[in-house]
Design a protein around this motif. Structure first.
Motif, PDB file in Angstrom:
ATOM      1  N   SER A 195       0.838  -1.203   0.000  1.00  0.00           N
ATOM      2  CA  SER A 195       0.000   0.000   0.000  1.00  0.00           C
ATOM      3  C   SER A 195       0.873   1.253   0.000  1.00  0.00           C
ATOM      4  CB  SER A 195      -0.923  -0.004   1.223  1.00  0.00           C
ATOM      5  OG  SER A 195      -1.698   1.176   1.275  1.00  0.00           O
ATOM      6  N   ALA A 196       1.909   1.233   0.846  1.00  0.00           N
ATOM      7  CA  ALA A 196       2.818   2.384   0.883  1.00  0.00           C
ATOM      8  C   ALA A 196       3.524   2.562  -0.456  1.00  0.00           C
ATOM      9  CB  ALA A 196       3.841   2.211   2.006  1.00  0.00           C
ATOM     10  N   LEU A 197       3.903   1.431  -1.079  1.00  0.00           N
ATOM     11  CA  LEU A 197       4.556   1.497  -2.385  1.00  0.00           C
ATOM     12  C   LEU A 197       3.622   2.100  -3.428  1.00  0.00           C
ATOM     13  CD1 LEU A 197       6.951   0.834  -4.184  1.00  0.00           C
ATOM     14  CD2 LEU A 197       5.996  -1.450  -4.503  1.00  0.00           C
ATOM     15  N   LYS A 198       2.337   1.695  -3.377  1.00  0.00           N
ATOM     16  CA  LYS A 198       1.366   2.245  -4.317  1.00  0.00           C
ATOM     17  C   LYS A 198       1.228   3.757  -4.125  1.00  0.00           C
ATOM     18  CE  LYS A 198      -3.372   1.643  -5.963  1.00  0.00           C
ATOM     19  NZ  LYS A 198      -4.658   0.903  -5.771  1.00  0.00           N
ATOM     20  N   THR A 199       1.186   4.178  -2.840  1.00  0.00           N
ATOM     21  CA  THR A 199       1.101   5.615  -2.553  1.00  0.00           C
ATOM     22  C   THR A 199       2.325   6.347  -3.088  1.00  0.00           C
ATOM     23  OG1 THR A 199      -0.181   5.127  -0.551  1.00  0.00           O
ATOM     24  CG2 THR A 199       0.839   7.313  -0.715  1.00  0.00           C
ATOM     25  N   LYS A 200       3.501   5.755  -2.876  1.00  0.00           N
ATOM     26  CA  LYS A 200       4.729   6.383  -3.376  1.00  0.00           C
ATOM     27  C   LYS A 200       4.721   6.468  -4.902  1.00  0.00           C
ATOM     28  CE  LYS A 200       6.756   7.112   0.549  1.00  0.00           C
ATOM     29  NZ  LYS A 200       6.983   8.498   1.025  1.00  0.00           N
TER      30      LYS A 200
END
Length: 281
Positions: A185-190
């Motif tokens: 999820s954090a990777l998608k946000t980044k």
């Protein structure tokens, strides 16, 4: 000992005594698959070796299992050896578990262990074939076998103990899966932020291009402005020269008018005098 694949490129196992979970990451799913297969292969080899070790202990402790010539069955070869009861003593198998190696070198470690066991097994087989002629040499090889069997039994004991920690592994697996989801999820946000930054960079490039174009136009305008300023200065200089000439002309004209007025005055007086003379005559 149970190796669990928690993702396409990651696997783990637990050491409950140390309250530690070990994990290995791989560069590809194929490497993880090969490691898991080798892990299972070594585990099965350890189980078979343990069973053979137990069979040997049973044969050594039961007189009815001995041959008519006093031979003892080897756990790794069907060859027999002549000897006394003392020479056929049961090997002492210790149950103390050794620390399980962990880290990125575990595969090489187990391969080395298996290679060492295979080499010792080959040596033991050769010694048993020659034991009818040299019992002393057979004792030396048997001592080497006992040492290897003890080490292998310790490995098997630890593997069996670790297998009982399945719940701990499942718990850690769940936590790792949750962590992976959070990281994804954090990777998608980044990635979304990176896309936004790329759009801003593109806008900045467009603005930079517009700024360069405006700077070029401004430079051209400044050049024309300098030319116009030069032309204006020249015109002002010419205008000033014209004004000076006009002022000189006006001064000359005033002087001429003054002279003309004087002459007119004199002519008027002369006319008046002439008129008087005419009237008097």
């Amino acid at each position: 000992m149970t190796f669990t694949k928690t993702s396409q490129k990651f696997g783990q196992w637990a050491d409950s005594r140390a309250n530690t979970v070990y994990g290995l990451g791989f560069s590809s799913e194929n490497h993880l698959k090969k490691f898991a297969e080798k892990f299972a292969e070594f585990k099965e080899a350890a189980r078979i070796a343990k069973e053979k070790s137990h069979e040997k202990a049973e044969l050594a402790s039961t007189p009815s299992q001995e041959s008519a010539t006093g031979d003892m069955q080897s756990p790794f070869t069907p060859e027999s050896v002549n000897g006394t009861d003392e020479e056929r003593a049961t090997p002492d198998i210790s149950h103390n578990a050794l620390p399980f190696p962990h880290g990125s070198a575990i595969n090489k470690h187990w391969e080395a262990e298996l290679a060492a066991l295979k080499g010792n097994n080959a040596k033991l087989t050769a010694a048993l074939l020659e034991s009818t002629a040299n019992v002393k040499q057979w004792k030396q090889q048997l001592a080497a076998y006992r040492e290897e069997a003890e080490r292998l039994h310790k490995r098997v004991t630890e593997l069996e103990y670790t297998c009982s920690q399945t719940n701990v592994i499942k718990t850690h697996k769940t936590e790792l899966n949750q962590t992976i989801e959070e990281l994804e999820s954090a990777l998608k946000t980044k990635e979304e932020e990176i896309d936004g930054l790329k759009a801003e960079v593109e806008n900045a490039r467009q603005l930079q291009a517009q700024r360069d174009s405006l700077a070029q136009k401004l430079q051209e305008t400044e050049t024309r402005s300098r030319d116009l300023v030069g032309q204006l200065a020249d015109l002002e200089q010419r205008l000033e020269s014209n004004q000076l000439g006009q002022e000189a002309f006006l001064r000359n004209l005033r002087t001429l008018l003054e002279l003309l007025d004087g002459k007119i005055f004199e002519l008027t007086e002369l006319r008046d005098n002439l008129a008087k003379l005419v009237e008097g005559s």
